[in-house]
Design an enzyme around this catalytic site. Structure first.
Site, PDB file in Angstrom:
ATOM      1  N   GLU A 212       0.803  -1.317  -0.029  1.00 34.00           N
ATOM      2  CA  GLU A 212       0.097   0.071  -0.003  1.00 34.00           C
ATOM      3  C   GLU A 212       0.880   1.290  -0.116  1.00 34.00           C
ATOM      4  OE1 GLU A 212      -3.335   0.076  -0.031  1.00 34.00           O
ATOM      5  OE2 GLU A 212      -3.671  -2.216   0.286  1.00 34.00           O
ATOM      6  N   CYS A 246      -2.140   9.565   2.527  1.00 33.90           N
ATOM      7  CA  CYS A 246      -1.594   8.979   1.243  1.00 33.90           C
ATOM      8  C   CYS A 246      -2.451   9.290   0.311  1.00 33.90           C
ATOM      9  CB  CYS A 246      -1.478   7.256   1.314  1.00 33.90           C
ATOM     10  SG  CYS A 246      -3.063   6.499   1.858  1.00 33.90           S
TER      11      CYS A 246
HETATM   12  P1  NAD Z   1       8.022   4.678   5.106  1.00 29.28           P
HETATM   13  O1  NAD Z   1       8.151   3.887   3.839  1.00 29.28           O
HETATM   14  O2  NAD Z   1       9.371   5.393   5.532  1.00 29.28           O
HETATM   15  O3  NAD Z   1       7.828   3.905   6.415  1.00 29.28           O
HETATM   16  C1  NAD Z   1       6.857   2.626   6.545  1.00 29.28           C
HETATM   17  C2  NAD Z   1       7.294   1.699   7.159  1.00 29.28           C
HETATM   18  O4  NAD Z   1       8.383   1.049   6.998  1.00 29.28           O
HETATM   19  C3  NAD Z   1       7.637   2.263   8.810  1.00 29.28           C
HETATM   20  O5  NAD Z   1       7.172   1.014   9.768  1.00 29.28           O
HETATM   21  C4  NAD Z   1       9.076   2.264   8.780  1.00 29.28           C
HETATM   22  O6  NAD Z   1       9.700   1.703  10.059  1.00 29.28           O
HETATM   23  C5  NAD Z   1       9.504   0.958   7.793  1.00 29.28           C
HETATM   24  N1  NAD Z   1      10.723   1.135   6.869  1.00 29.28           N
HETATM   25  C6  NAD Z   1      11.212   2.507   6.747  1.00 29.28           C
HETATM   26  N2  NAD Z   1      12.410   2.228   5.996  1.00 29.28           N
HETATM   27  C7  NAD Z   1      12.626   1.169   6.066  1.00 29.28           C
HETATM   28  C8  NAD Z   1      13.502   0.016   5.284  1.00 29.28           C
HETATM   29  N3  NAD Z   1      14.692   0.677   4.694  1.00 29.28           N
HETATM   30  N4  NAD Z   1      13.250  -1.287   5.286  1.00 29.28           N
HETATM   31  C9  NAD Z   1      12.254  -1.956   5.939  1.00 29.28           C
HETATM   32  N5  NAD Z   1      11.505  -1.008   6.572  1.00 29.28           N
HETATM   33  C10 NAD Z   1      11.506   0.294   6.747  1.00 29.28           C
HETATM   34  O7  NAD Z   1       6.651   5.520   5.118  1.00 29.28           O
HETATM   35  P2  NAD Z   1       6.197   6.601   6.128  1.00 29.28           P
HETATM   36  O8  NAD Z   1       7.062   7.980   5.635  1.00 29.28           O
HETATM   37  O9  NAD Z   1       6.096   6.102   7.458  1.00 29.28           O
HETATM   38  O10 NAD Z   1       4.857   7.091   5.164  1.00 29.28           O
HETATM   39  C11 NAD Z   1       4.475   7.851   4.243  1.00 29.28           C
HETATM   40  C12 NAD Z   1       4.370   7.144   3.006  1.00 29.28           C
HETATM   41  O11 NAD Z   1       3.454   5.971   2.983  1.00 29.28           O
HETATM   42  C13 NAD Z   1       4.058   8.193   1.884  1.00 29.28           C
HETATM   43  O12 NAD Z   1       4.497   7.984   0.647  1.00 29.28           O
HETATM   44  C14 NAD Z   1       2.327   7.659   1.789  1.00 29.28           C
HETATM   45  O13 NAD Z   1       1.797   7.900   0.565  1.00 29.28           O
HETATM   46  C15 NAD Z   1       2.363   6.340   1.941  1.00 29.28           C
HETATM   47  N6  NAD Z   1       1.270   5.781   2.554  1.00 29.28           N
HETATM   48  C16 NAD Z   1       0.526   4.871   1.947  1.00 29.28           C
HETATM   49  C17 NAD Z   1      -0.840   4.514   2.391  1.00 29.28           C
HETATM   50  C18 NAD Z   1      -1.651   3.532   1.776  1.00 29.28           C
HETATM   51  O14 NAD Z   1      -2.465   3.037   2.225  1.00 29.28           O
HETATM   52  N7  NAD Z   1      -1.399   3.409   0.385  1.00 29.28           N
HETATM   53  C19 NAD Z   1      -0.971   5.003   3.578  1.00 29.28           C
HETATM   54  C20 NAD Z   1      -0.414   5.611   4.448  1.00 29.28           C
HETATM   55  C21 NAD Z   1       1.015   6.035   3.925  1.00 29.28           C
END
Ligand code: NAD
Length: 458
Positions: A212, A246
Site C-alpha cells: 500500500e 496517502c
Molecule cells: P516509510 O516507507 O518511510 O515507512 C513505512 C514503514 O516502513 C515504517 O514502519 C518504517 O519503520 C518502515 N521502514 C522504513 N525504512 C525501511 C527500510 N529501509 N526497510 C524496511 N522497513 C523500513 O513511509 P512513511 O514515511 O512512514 O509513510 C509515508 C508514505 O507512506 C507516503 O508515501 C504515503 O503515501 C504512504 N502511505 C500509503 C498509504 C496507503 O494506504 N497506500 C497509507 C499511508 C501512507
C-alpha cells in the site's frame, strides 16, 4: 530488539500457528471482540498519543482512525462465519464422481509494517484482516510516531499472547532483521522507495506481499463542476491531517475557464474552516523537522495564492494554495504529503489524461464534474488505485470496496471482504468417490481409449 530475539519470536509464532488454534472461526471472533474492547478501553490513551505525535484532535482521530478500525471489526463479527465457510463448487465431467471444495486457508505468520501518518488505523485495520483470516501477526510500527507505537504495544500485549500477535517498535535495525525472516505474508504500508526494499526482501523467500504505497493523486475540476462544493471537499481531503494523507488530492487540474472562480472558493473555504491554523488545536502539525523542512523547500520558486505561512517551533504549515506551477516545478516532482495544494490549469481534457499517464499511476484520482461523458471517459481511461467523483478521500472509508494502488502506488487491496481475501489463500480440494473409476486415464493408452477421451473435449 536484536535480530536473534526477532527470529525467536517469529519461530514461536510459527509453532503457535501449527497448533491449529487460529483455524477456529470462534477463536478468531473472540480475538476480534477482545481487540474491540481493548480499543474502546484505551481510547483516551490513543487520543493522547495521536495528539502528541501528530497534533490530531480527538475529533479527527475518531473520524479518521478509530472509527474505521471499529467498523472493520464489526464487519468481520457479522460476516466472518460465511466468509470462512468452504465453498462447494462443481467437479468436471472428467473428474466424476467427485465433490470439490475451496477452502480459505490462512497464510500463517504475517508481517504488518505500518507508517506514521494514520498510525492506528493503518496498523489495526490490516491486523483485523490478519486475525479474521486466521493468521498470527508481527506488527512493525513506525519510529516517527513513538507515542502511538507505545500505546499500540500496550493494547496488543494486554490483549494477545506474544506468540499470537506482537508489536515490534524500532527503526533500521528492527526493519532489517524483520525482512530477513521468512514470513508467510507481508503487508506493507508506506513509501514507494521502502516498498521496493520490502518486495526485494520478500522475493528472496518467495513471500507474497501487499504493498500500500503513495504517490501524487490528481484532482480534476472541469468547467461543469459545482465549484463551491468542489473547493469545500477538496480542502477537506487535502488539509485533513495537514495533508499527510496517502490519498490526499496532491494537486488540482482545473479548467482554465473556471480557474479564477475556483481559486476564490478555495480561499473562502480555507478562511472559513482553517482560520488561524498555525495556532489551532484542531490542525495537526508536520511529523518531524525533516519532513517540515522538505515541505517548506517545496514552496521555493512558486507563489502562494493563499497561505504559505509556517511556524518551525510548532511544525505547523498553513493550508496553502500554490499557483504558477507547471509539470516541471519542484513541487510536482514528488508526493507532497503536506498542506500545499498546487493548482494547474488545463484547456482540453485529453491533455489531462496525457498529463496523468506520463506520470506514475496514482493511488487516487478525484474528478469534480456534472458531465456524465467526462465522468465516464476519465473513470474508464485513466488507471488509478481508486477514487471519487465529486468528492475526495472518502472512497477508502468503507468495508464494501477494496482499497489499494496500482503500479507505483501499490499492489493488492484490503478492507472488508477484500481484507479476508488478502489474508487467506484459496485451497482447492477434490474429494473423489471410491467406487467408480474411469479406466481412460490409466495405461495402457490404446487408440480406442484415445478416441473416446477426445470425445470429452470437443
Ligand atoms: P516509510 O516507507 O518511510 O515507512 C513505512 C514503514 O516502513 C515504517 O514502519 C518504517 O519503520 C518502515 N521502514 C522504513 N525504512 C525501511 C527500510 N529501509 N526497510 C524496511 N522497513 C523500513 O513511509 P512513511 O514515511 O512512514 O509513510 C509515508 C508514505 O507512506 C507516503 O508515501 C504515503 O503515501 C504512504 N502511505 C500509503 C498509504 C496507503 O494506504 N497506500 C497509507 C499511508 C501512507
Amino acid at each position: 530488539m536484536d535480530k536473534l530475539t526477532i527470529q525467536k519470536l517469529v519461530e514461536a509464532q510459527k509453532q503457535y500457528f501449527y497448533t491449529g488454534k487460529t483455524y477456529d472461526v470462534g477463536f478468531r471472533k473472540l480475538q476480534l471482540l477482545a481487540l474491540k474492547d481493548a480499543i474502546k478501553n484505551n481510547m483516551n490513551l490513543l487520543n493522547d498519543a495521536l495528539y502528541k505525535d501528530l497534533g490530531k484532535s480527538n475529533y479527527e482521530s475518531f473520524m479518521c482512525e478509530i472509527s474505521l478500525v471499529l467498523e472493520e471489526i464489526n464487519y468481520f463479527l457479522m460476516n466472518l462465519s460465511s466468509l470462512a465457510r468452504p465453498k462447494r463448487v462443481s467437479a468436471s465431467l472428467a473428474q466424476f464422481p467427485a465433490k470439490c471444495r475451496v477452502y480459505r486457508d490462512p497464510y500463517g505468520v504475517v508481517l504488518i509494517m505500518s507508517p506514521w501518518n494514520y498510525p492506528v488505523q493503518l496498523t489495526l485495520c490490516p491486523l483485523v484482516g490478519a486475525i479474521a483470516g486466521g493468521n498470527c501477526a508481527v506488527i512493525k510500527t513506525s519510529e516517527y510516531s513513538p507515542n502511538v507505537s507505545e500505546v499500540l504495544e500496550k493494547i496488543i500485549s494486554d490483549t494477545f499472547a506474544k506468540n499470537y500477535v506482537t508489536v515490534i517498535k524500532g527503526g533500521r535495525e528492527e526493519n532489517t532483521a524483520l525482512l530477513e525472516c521468512k514470513f508467510d505474508y507481508i503487508f506493507f504500508t508506506g513509501s514507494v522507495a521502502v516498498g521496493k526494499v520490502v518486495m526485494t526482501a520478500a522475493a528472496k523467500n518467495l513471500t507474497p506481499v501487499t504493498l500500500e504505497l503513495g504517490g501524487k493523486s490528481p484532482c480534476i475540476v472541469d468547467s461543469t463542476a459545482d465549484l463551491e462544493l468542489a473547493a469545500k471537499r477538496i480542502c477537506w481531503g487535502k488539509f485533513i491531517n495537514s495533508g499527510q494523507t496517502c490519498v490526499a488530492p496532491d494537486y488540482v487540474l482545473v479548467h482554465k475557464s473556471v480557474s479564477v472562480l475556483f481559486k476564490k472558493h478555495l480561499v473562502d473555504r480555507i478562511s472559513e474552516s482553517y482560520r488561524d491554523a498555525l495556532n489551532s488545536d484542531n490542525y495537526p502539525h508536520i511529523i518531524t523537522e525533516r519532513h517540515f523542512d522538505r515541505l517548506v523547500g517545496l514552496m521555493e520558486g512558486v507563489s502562494a495564492f493563499c497561505g504559505g505561512g509556517y511556524d518551525r517551533r510548532t511544525l505547523k504549515i498553513e493550508p496553502t494554495v500554490l499557483e504558477d506551477v507547471n509539470g516541471d516545478s519542484k513541487v510536482m516532482q514528488e508526493e507532497i504529503f503536506g498542506p500545499l495544494l498546487p493548482v494547474l490549469e488545463y484547456d482540453d481534457i485529453n491533455d489531462v489524461v496525457d498529463f496523468i499517464r506520463q506520470r506514475s499511476k496514482p493511488l487516487a484520482l478525484y474528478l469534480f464534474s456534472r458531465d456524465k461523458q467526462t465522468i465516464g471517459y476519465i473513470t474508464r481511461n485513466v488507471q488509478f488505485g481508486g477514487g471519487c467523483v465529486n468528492d475526495s478521500v472518502i472512497h477508502l472509508a468503507t468495508t464494501h470496496m477494496p482499497f489499494g494502488g496500482v503500479g507505483d502506488s501499490g499492489m493488492g487491496g484490503y478492507h472488508g471482504k477484500d481484507s479476508f481475501n488478502t489474508f487467506t489463500r484459496q485451497k482447492s480440494v477434490l474429494i473423489k468417490g471410491r467406487r467408480l473409476d474411469n479406466s481412460l486415464r490409466y495405461p495402457p493408452f490404446t487408440q480406442s481409449k484415445f478416441n473416446t477421451l477426445k470425445k470429452f473435449f470437443k
